[in-house]
Scaffold this motif. Sequence first.
Motif, PDB file in Angstrom:
ATOM      1  N   ARG A  53       0.836  -1.206   0.000  1.00 40.29           N
ATOM      2  CA  ARG A  53       0.000   0.000   0.000  1.00 40.29           C
ATOM      3  C   ARG A  53       0.869   1.253   0.000  1.00 40.29           C
ATOM      4  N   PHE A  54       0.439   2.231  -0.809  1.00 44.64           N
ATOM      5  CA  PHE A  54       1.101   3.527  -0.874  1.00 44.64           C
ATOM      6  C   PHE A  54       0.022   4.587  -0.677  1.00 44.64           C
ATOM      7  N   THR A  55       0.144   5.357   0.410  1.00 43.27           N
ATOM      8  CA  THR A  55      -0.872   6.340   0.766  1.00 43.27           C
ATOM      9  C   THR A  55      -0.248   7.726   0.780  1.00 43.27           C
ATOM     10  N   VAL A  56      -0.957   8.675   0.153  1.00 43.52           N
ATOM     11  CA  VAL A  56      -0.575  10.082   0.191  1.00 43.52           C
ATOM     12  C   VAL A  56      -1.810  10.867   0.613  1.00 43.52           C
ATOM     13  N   GLY A  57      -1.845  11.254   1.881  1.00 42.67           N
ATOM     14  CA  GLY A  57      -2.999  12.006   2.384  1.00 42.67           C
ATOM     15  C   GLY A  57      -4.284  11.232   2.195  1.00 42.67           C
ATOM     16  N   PRO A  58      -5.254  11.800   1.469  1.00 37.67           N
ATOM     17  CA  PRO A  58      -6.566  11.166   1.350  1.00 37.67           C
ATOM     18  C   PRO A  58      -6.664  10.112   0.257  1.00 37.67           C
ATOM     19  N   SER A  59      -5.615   9.895  -0.512  1.00 31.29           N
ATOM     20  CA  SER A  59      -5.660   8.957  -1.632  1.00 31.29           C
ATOM     21  C   SER A  59      -4.637   7.848  -1.434  1.00 31.29           C
ATOM     22  N   SER A  60      -4.852   6.713  -2.108  1.00 30.64           N
ATOM     23  CA  SER A  60      -3.940   5.583  -1.911  1.00 30.64           C
ATOM     24  C   SER A  60      -3.962   4.641  -3.101  1.00 30.64           C
ATOM     25  N   LEU A  61      -2.884   3.835  -3.207  1.00 35.71           N
ATOM     26  CA  LEU A  61      -2.794   2.726  -4.138  1.00 35.71           C
ATOM     27  C   LEU A  61      -2.574   1.464  -3.315  1.00 35.71           C
ATOM     28  N   HIS A  62      -3.299   0.394  -3.657  1.00 38.80           N
ATOM     29  CA  HIS A  62      -3.220  -0.851  -2.887  1.00 38.80           C
ATOM     30  C   HIS A  62      -3.179  -2.028  -3.842  1.00 38.80           C
ATOM     31  N   TRP A  63      -2.174  -2.897  -3.690  1.00 37.50           N
ATOM     32  CA  TRP A  63      -2.056  -4.115  -4.496  1.00 37.50           C
ATOM     33  C   TRP A  63      -2.620  -5.277  -3.707  1.00 37.50           C
ATOM     34  N   ASP A  64      -3.697  -5.918  -4.228  1.00 34.09           N
ATOM     35  CA  ASP A  64      -4.343  -7.000  -3.491  1.00 34.09           C
ATOM     36  C   ASP A  64      -3.890  -8.383  -3.945  1.00 34.09           C
ATOM     37  N   GLY A  65      -2.836  -8.424  -4.764  1.00 38.70           N
ATOM     38  CA  GLY A  65      -2.331  -9.692  -5.272  1.00 38.70           C
ATOM     39  C   GLY A  65      -2.699  -9.940  -6.712  1.00 38.70           C
ATOM     40  N   THR A  67      -4.947  -7.164  -8.413  1.00 35.35           N
ATOM     41  CA  THR A  67      -5.427  -5.889  -8.944  1.00 35.35           C
ATOM     42  C   THR A  67      -4.810  -4.736  -8.173  1.00 35.35           C
ATOM     43  N   LEU A  68      -4.437  -3.690  -8.895  1.00 29.26           N
ATOM     44  CA  LEU A  68      -4.012  -2.452  -8.274  1.00 29.26           C
ATOM     45  C   LEU A  68      -5.262  -1.602  -8.068  1.00 29.26           C
ATOM     46  N   VAL A  69      -5.601  -1.358  -6.806  1.00 30.66           N
ATOM     47  CA  VAL A  69      -6.802  -0.593  -6.454  1.00 30.66           C
ATOM     48  C   VAL A  69      -6.370   0.821  -6.057  1.00 30.66           C
ATOM     49  N   ILE A  70      -6.880   1.813  -6.766  1.00 33.80           N
ATOM     50  CA  ILE A  70      -6.489   3.205  -6.545  1.00 33.80           C
ATOM     51  C   ILE A  70      -7.710   3.962  -6.042  1.00 33.80           C
ATOM     52  N   PRO A 115       2.162  -3.485 -19.256  1.00 32.30           N
ATOM     53  CA  PRO A 115       1.718  -2.736 -20.436  1.00 32.30           C
ATOM     54  C   PRO A 115       0.416  -3.242 -21.043  1.00 32.30           C
ATOM     55  N   VAL A 116      -0.022  -4.441 -20.636  1.00 33.48           N
ATOM     56  CA  VAL A 116      -1.303  -4.984 -21.101  1.00 33.48           C
ATOM     57  C   VAL A 116      -2.152  -5.265 -19.866  1.00 33.48           C
ATOM     58  N   SER A 117      -3.188  -4.467 -19.675  1.00 33.38           N
ATOM     59  CA  SER A 117      -4.017  -4.570 -18.470  1.00 33.38           C
ATOM     60  C   SER A 117      -5.464  -4.245 -18.809  1.00 33.38           C
ATOM     61  N   ASP A 118      -6.349  -4.662 -17.909  1.00 35.77           N
ATOM     62  CA  ASP A 118      -7.741  -4.211 -17.945  1.00 35.77           C
ATOM     63  C   ASP A 118      -7.921  -3.144 -16.874  1.00 35.77           C
ATOM     64  N   ILE A 119      -8.718  -2.129 -17.182  1.00 29.82           N
ATOM     65  CA  ILE A 119      -8.923  -1.048 -16.228  1.00 29.82           C
ATOM     66  C   ILE A 119     -10.403  -0.752 -16.087  1.00 29.82           C
ATOM     67  N   SER A 120     -10.797  -0.442 -14.862  1.00 34.75           N
ATOM     68  CA  SER A 120     -12.167  -0.040 -14.565  1.00 34.75           C
ATOM     69  C   SER A 120     -12.108   1.260 -13.780  1.00 34.75           C
TER      70      SER A 120
END
Length: 278
Positions: A53-65, A67-70, A115-120
Motif C-alpha cells: 500500500r502507498f498512501t498520500v494524504g486522502p488517496s492511496s494505491l493498494h495491491w491485493d495480489g 489488482t491495483l486498487v487506486i 503494459p497490457v491490463s484491464d482497467i475499470s
Amino acid sequence: MAFIGSVFSPWYRWSGRRDPEDHVCINVATYGPGGRFTMTDRGRPALRQTPDRFTVGPSSLHWDGQTLVIDINEVSAPPVISRVRGQIRLTPSAVTDRELLLTPDGAHVWRPFAPVSDISVALEAPGWQWDGHGYFDANFGTRALEEDFSYWTWGRFPSLGGSTCFYDAQRLDGSSLAHGFHFAPDGAAHAIPLPDRHQFRRSLWAIRRDTRGDPGAQPRQVMNMLDAPFYSRSLVETTLGGEKTVGVHEALDLRRFRSALLKPMLAVRVPRRRNWRF
C-alpha cells in the motif's frame, strides 16, 4: 501518477530536491468536457508506505495480489476547483520482468510493469465511469530529468496480441535514446526493429512532436489530453505493421521546463500542502 519526489513540482525544485519523501503526490487527470487536473504536493506527514500500500494524504494505491486498487479523494487545481473522488481498478494480464536504463549510468530507469491490463474507472461525476484497456509503468531516478535530458517522446499503442511502446530521447551530452518494445498479454517483452519517426502537428504550446510508424505513415492527434508550456499528452493515431492504432503519446521539452519563469506558473496548478493528519 503517484510520485515520491514530485519531479514536476516547483516546490520540490525550490527545496533543492533534498528530501523526496517531503514532496509526494497522487496526480489525477480527466479529459474532455468537465475534465479536471489534480497535483497537490504534500509533505512527509501525508506519506504512509507498506509492501502492498502507498498512501498520500486522502488517496492511496493498494495491491491485493491481482489488482491495483487506486482510491482517489483529491481537489482539482484552477481554473475549476472541485472534488475528484472515486476508485480505479487496474488488473494486469501479466507483470513483465523488463526495465530500460535511460542513461548509461542507470540514473534514470523506465520499468513497464504491466503494459497490457484491464482497467475499470468509477469516479463520482457524470461520464467518468468506463472499462477498457489499461497500462501501468514506473520511472525511477536519482537526478532531475532536466539535468540529463533536453527532449523526449514516449508512446504506447495497443496492437494485435498486446501493446507496443516507443521511447525516444535526446540527452544533454548529445547522445540519444531510441527503443521499441512489443509486450504480449503473458508478459513477454521483445525489442522490435524501430519504425521510422514521423513528425506531426505541434501542440498548442508549439512543442514539436513525432512518433513511430510504417513508411509513409501520417500520425495525427485524435484528442488533446493535457497541454502545458513544456509538456503534451494526447491520443495519437499511427500505423504499425499495417495496422492503424490509437495510443497515448507524450512529448516533454526539458529545456523549457528548466526555465525559472515556469516555476511560479506551475505553482498555481501544483499547490503545496505541507501538513496532514491521519
